[in-house]
Design an enzyme around this catalytic site. Sequence first.
Site, PDB file in Angstrom:
ATOM      1  N   GLY A 104     -20.877 -16.494 -57.995  1.00  0.00           N
ATOM      2  CA  GLY A 104     -20.192 -15.513 -58.741  1.00  0.00           C
ATOM      3  C   GLY A 104     -19.058 -15.958 -59.377  1.00  0.00           C
ATOM      4  N   VAL A 105     -17.931 -15.038 -59.579  1.00  0.00           N
ATOM      5  CA  VAL A 105     -16.919 -15.129 -60.502  1.00  0.00           C
ATOM      6  C   VAL A 105     -15.986 -16.423 -59.911  1.00  0.00           C
ATOM      7  CG1 VAL A 105     -15.470 -13.536 -59.218  1.00  0.00           C
ATOM      8  CG2 VAL A 105     -14.959 -14.190 -61.532  1.00  0.00           C
ATOM      9  N   TYR A 158     -22.384  -6.793 -59.866  1.00  0.00           N
ATOM     10  CA  TYR A 158     -22.436  -5.153 -59.519  1.00  0.00           C
ATOM     11  C   TYR A 158     -20.947  -4.660 -59.962  1.00  0.00           C
ATOM     12  CZ  TYR A 158     -26.862  -5.765 -57.592  1.00  0.00           C
ATOM     13  OH  TYR A 158     -28.270  -6.327 -57.468  1.00  0.00           O
ATOM     14  N   ALA A 159     -19.839  -5.399 -60.195  1.00  0.00           N
ATOM     15  CA  ALA A 159     -18.700  -4.950 -60.132  1.00  0.00           C
ATOM     16  C   ALA A 159     -18.437  -3.880 -61.643  1.00  0.00           C
ATOM     17  CB  ALA A 159     -17.527  -5.934 -60.427  1.00  0.00           C
ATOM     18  N   GLY A 216     -13.446  -2.734 -63.152  1.00  0.00           N
ATOM     19  CA  GLY A 216     -12.859  -3.742 -64.152  1.00  0.00           C
ATOM     20  C   GLY A 216     -12.029  -4.623 -63.317  1.00  0.00           C
ATOM     21  N   GLU A 269      -7.197   3.287 -61.813  1.00  0.00           N
ATOM     22  CA  GLU A 269      -8.147   3.539 -60.424  1.00  0.00           C
ATOM     23  C   GLU A 269      -6.969   3.927 -59.162  1.00  0.00           C
ATOM     24  OE1 GLU A 269     -11.969   0.967 -60.472  1.00  0.00           O
ATOM     25  OE2 GLU A 269     -10.353  -0.435 -60.762  1.00  0.00           O
ATOM     26  N   HIS A 309     -15.475   1.901 -49.583  1.00  0.00           N
ATOM     27  CA  HIS A 309     -15.263   2.470 -50.766  1.00  0.00           C
ATOM     28  C   HIS A 309     -15.580   3.773 -50.548  1.00  0.00           C
ATOM     29  CE1 HIS A 309     -15.515   3.617 -55.100  1.00  0.00           C
ATOM     30  NE2 HIS A 309     -15.173   2.424 -55.434  1.00  0.00           N
ATOM     31  N   ARG A 339      -7.784   3.428 -51.207  1.00  0.00           N
ATOM     32  CA  ARG A 339      -9.262   3.590 -50.968  1.00  0.00           C
ATOM     33  C   ARG A 339      -9.332   4.085 -49.583  1.00  0.00           C
ATOM     34  NH1 ARG A 339     -12.542  -0.926 -54.346  1.00  0.00           N
ATOM     35  NH2 ARG A 339     -12.390   0.131 -56.136  1.00  0.00           N
ATOM     36  N   HIS A 381     -17.571  -2.115 -48.566  1.00  0.00           N
ATOM     37  CA  HIS A 381     -17.370  -2.356 -49.710  1.00  0.00           C
ATOM     38  C   HIS A 381     -16.994  -3.707 -49.972  1.00  0.00           C
ATOM     39  CE1 HIS A 381     -16.951  -2.102 -53.863  1.00  0.00           C
ATOM     40  NE2 HIS A 381     -15.788  -1.924 -54.012  1.00  0.00           N
ATOM     41  N   ARG A 388      -7.640  -3.805 -49.814  1.00  0.00           N
ATOM     42  CA  ARG A 388      -7.504  -4.343 -51.332  1.00  0.00           C
ATOM     43  C   ARG A 388      -7.198  -3.164 -52.371  1.00  0.00           C
ATOM     44  NH1 ARG A 388     -11.921  -4.806 -55.617  1.00  0.00           N
ATOM     45  NH2 ARG A 388     -13.140  -3.462 -54.375  1.00  0.00           N
TER      46      ARG A 388
HETATM   47  C1  LIG Z   1     -20.915  -2.508 -56.443  1.00  0.00           C
HETATM   48  C2  LIG Z   1     -19.375  -3.212 -56.463  1.00  0.00           C
HETATM   49  C3  LIG Z   1     -18.525  -2.972 -57.296  1.00  0.00           C
HETATM   50  C4  LIG Z   1     -17.420  -3.476 -57.428  1.00  0.00           C
HETATM   51  N1  LIG Z   1     -16.383  -3.202 -58.470  1.00  0.00           N
HETATM   52  C5  LIG Z   1     -15.272  -4.128 -58.682  1.00  0.00           C
HETATM   53  C6  LIG Z   1     -14.430  -4.081 -59.763  1.00  0.00           C
HETATM   54  O1  LIG Z   1     -14.483  -2.967 -60.409  1.00  0.00           O
HETATM   55  N2  LIG Z   1     -13.346  -4.673 -59.876  1.00  0.00           N
HETATM   56  C7  LIG Z   1     -13.012  -5.768 -59.019  1.00  0.00           C
HETATM   57  O2  LIG Z   1     -12.317  -6.346 -58.976  1.00  0.00           O
HETATM   58  N3  LIG Z   1     -13.897  -5.901 -57.961  1.00  0.00           N
HETATM   59  C8  LIG Z   1     -14.891  -5.417 -57.786  1.00  0.00           C
HETATM   60  N4  LIG Z   1     -15.843  -5.331 -56.692  1.00  0.00           N
HETATM   61  C9  LIG Z   1     -15.580  -6.562 -55.871  1.00  0.00           C
HETATM   62  C10 LIG Z   1     -15.880  -7.847 -56.374  1.00  0.00           C
HETATM   63  O3  LIG Z   1     -17.180  -7.663 -57.372  1.00  0.00           O
HETATM   64  C11 LIG Z   1     -16.437  -8.939 -55.554  1.00  0.00           C
HETATM   65  O4  LIG Z   1     -15.187  -9.019 -54.617  1.00  0.00           O
HETATM   66  C12 LIG Z   1     -16.331 -10.268 -56.183  1.00  0.00           C
HETATM   67  O5  LIG Z   1     -17.116 -10.290 -57.496  1.00  0.00           O
HETATM   68  C13 LIG Z   1     -16.768 -11.707 -55.422  1.00  0.00           C
HETATM   69  O6  LIG Z   1     -17.123 -12.716 -56.068  1.00  0.00           O
HETATM   70  P1  LIG Z   1     -17.117 -14.004 -55.511  1.00  0.00           P
HETATM   71  O7  LIG Z   1     -17.252 -15.066 -56.427  1.00  0.00           O
HETATM   72  O8  LIG Z   1     -16.257 -14.183 -54.301  1.00  0.00           O
HETATM   73  O9  LIG Z   1     -18.359 -13.699 -54.785  1.00  0.00           O
HETATM   74  P2  LIG Z   1     -20.029 -13.111 -55.179  1.00  0.00           P
HETATM   75  O10 LIG Z   1     -19.849 -12.651 -56.570  1.00  0.00           O
HETATM   76  O11 LIG Z   1     -20.367 -12.154 -54.310  1.00  0.00           O
HETATM   77  O12 LIG Z   1     -20.862 -14.105 -55.214  1.00  0.00           O
HETATM   78  C14 LIG Z   1     -21.159 -15.041 -53.867  1.00  0.00           C
HETATM   79  C15 LIG Z   1     -22.253 -16.318 -54.229  1.00  0.00           C
HETATM   80  O13 LIG Z   1     -22.395 -16.912 -52.851  1.00  0.00           O
HETATM   81  C16 LIG Z   1     -23.811 -17.082 -52.698  1.00  0.00           C
HETATM   82  N5  LIG Z   1     -24.079 -17.548 -51.468  1.00  0.00           N
HETATM   83  C17 LIG Z   1     -23.560 -16.747 -50.396  1.00  0.00           C
HETATM   84  N6  LIG Z   1     -24.055 -17.497 -49.156  1.00  0.00           N
HETATM   85  C18 LIG Z   1     -24.399 -18.440 -49.553  1.00  0.00           C
HETATM   86  C19 LIG Z   1     -24.832 -19.920 -48.918  1.00  0.00           C
HETATM   87  N7  LIG Z   1     -24.894 -19.871 -47.451  1.00  0.00           N
HETATM   88  N8  LIG Z   1     -25.493 -20.766 -49.614  1.00  0.00           N
HETATM   89  C20 LIG Z   1     -25.441 -20.841 -50.842  1.00  0.00           C
HETATM   90  N9  LIG Z   1     -24.764 -19.688 -51.537  1.00  0.00           N
HETATM   91  C21 LIG Z   1     -24.475 -18.752 -51.018  1.00  0.00           C
HETATM   92  C22 LIG Z   1     -24.490 -16.016 -53.318  1.00  0.00           C
HETATM   93  O14 LIG Z   1     -25.807 -16.308 -53.645  1.00  0.00           O
HETATM   94  C23 LIG Z   1     -23.550 -15.889 -54.523  1.00  0.00           C
HETATM   95  O15 LIG Z   1     -24.326 -16.422 -55.631  1.00  0.00           O
HETATM   96  C24 LIG Z   1     -17.183  -4.596 -56.540  1.00  0.00           C
HETATM   97  C25 LIG Z   1     -18.109  -5.124 -55.800  1.00  0.00           C
HETATM   98  C26 LIG Z   1     -19.320  -4.161 -55.602  1.00  0.00           C
HETATM   99  C27 LIG Z   1     -20.246  -4.857 -54.441  1.00  0.00           C
END
Ligand SMILES: Cc1cc2nc3c(=O)[nH]c(=O)nc-3n(C[C@H](O)[C@H](O)[C@H](O)COP(=O)(O)OP(=O)(O)OC[C@H]3O[C@@H](n4cnc5c(N)ncnc54)[C@H](O)[C@@H]3O)c2cc1C
Length: 396
Positions: free
Chosen positions: A21-22, A53-54, A57, A122, A232, A280, A339, A374
């Site tokens: 992810g990000v 899915y974010a 923004g 927001e 959420h 929230r 959420h 958050r």
């Molecule tokens: C519907 C929705 C809307 C949102 N809107 C916003 C928004 O508008 N603005 C904002 O700031 N935040 C928003 N958020 C929150 C934000 O999107 C997330 O907190 C953020 O993207 C998380 O990024 P990350 O890189 O930490 O994890 P993620 O993007 O969830 O990536 C996790 C990664 O870890 C991998 N993984 C997990 N476990 C394992 C394992 N055991 N072995 C190997 N790989 C694994 C998964 O496959 C995935 O690739 C939203 C979240 C959701 C669900």
Amino acid sequence: MTSRVSIDWEAEADLVVIGGGVAGLTAARTASLRGLRVLTLSKGGPTDTSTQYAQGGIAVVAPHGDSVESHVHDTVEAGAGLCDVDAVRSIVEGGRAAVSALTGLGAVFDLGRDGQISRTREGGHSTRRIIHAGGDATGAEVQRALNEAGLPVLFGAAVGQIVTGRGGVQGVVAVSDQGFGVVHAPAVLLATGGLGQLYALSTNPPGATADGIALALWAGATVADLEFVQFHPTVLYTPGGVGRRPLISEAVRGEGARLVDTEGNSVTDGLHPRGDLAPRDVVSRAIAARMRALGTEHVYLDARSIDHFPQRFPTITASCLAAGIDPRTDLIPVAPAAHYQCGGVVTDTHGRTRVPGLYAAGEVARTGLHGANRLASNSLLEGLVVGERAGAAAAE
Ligand SMILES: Cc1cc2nc3c(=O)[nH]c(=O)nc-3n(C[C@H](O)[C@H](O)[C@H](O)COP(=O)(O)OP(=O)(O)OC[C@H]3O[C@@H](n4cnc5c(N)ncnc54)[C@H](O)[C@@H]3O)c2cc1C
């Protein structure tokens, strides 16, 4: 009795990033640019992330009528005073550079009529500082830009253990369609996202099962604030719906939609100075209380006053239409759902844990930014800022 599994494949890297992810991809890119051999493992596919899915923004201090101190204040207020103020300031200050790096990678944000990046508001924010892409598809654009950065990622590889020895991290054990594998590496970065799927109703994708928390604990890291799970206030309610529910972004309320109960009365009147745009936790509790009082399973979002709704919110429009609801003419039934994991693996603002060689960034980490709750759109910000720093720290 001991049991042994045979190892089907082996690899070597300077840094293993767990999660695409990000946070993970930002860290992987930074470390690669600094010359490290980085291997990213992801148990899902390229878009099986919360990042994808974010909607709303990324919260970044606006050039006019805003300040770092104002963003810090809003964050700490939303976090119920339990944030680490120094961590908040440090991450908020990193916002503009992090977004510049992302646009440098090709991410495109929505522009206003003046040609400048458009900003919305927001819940919990005192001003319009949320930048967005594709209307309500910010995460998809962030994920696209990072996925196209050309980083090596092994998809479908689930990490089950971080191997540690006396000097700290030694690598990971993973399982993929090639069988059990070991990646030898002196540094590992956890970027596994959150835990929403532990709850019956969540906005999170199926892979959000708290793996990173278990991996970190087994490796000897500390976790904190796990009791703070953000609900959420507004996911699309459909009778009997469970699992991942479509989110109705707070930005819809930011553009003027109102929360009303099934009798047509405001849900938040007199509750908080920011009304429907209160933090929230405040809004979610108000909705839950109203649902209990009226014996209903949802309240409504009245978005009928928003001009050009389908253009501004194309993803939400598609989800609503699929459920037979037209947001231009119908009230949208909504309810709260799990959420965001506010706590997690304890790190500093460079992603360092107490285990030598183990880093964490993004939703899995607990930097002190979020406290008990958050602030909207602060998580993509954190993933970008701390992801970048953690990649750099691993390189050092
Ligand atoms: C519907 C929705 C809307 C949102 N809107 C916003 C928004 O508008 N603005 C904002 O700031 N935040 C928003 N958020 C929150 C934000 O999107 C997330 O907190 C953020 O993207 C998380 O990024 P990350 O890189 O930490 O994890 P993620 O993007 O969830 O990536 C996790 C990664 O870890 C991998 N993984 C997990 N476990 C394992 C394992 N055991 N072995 C190997 N790989 C694994 C998964 O496959 C995935 O690739 C939203 C979240 C959701 C669900």
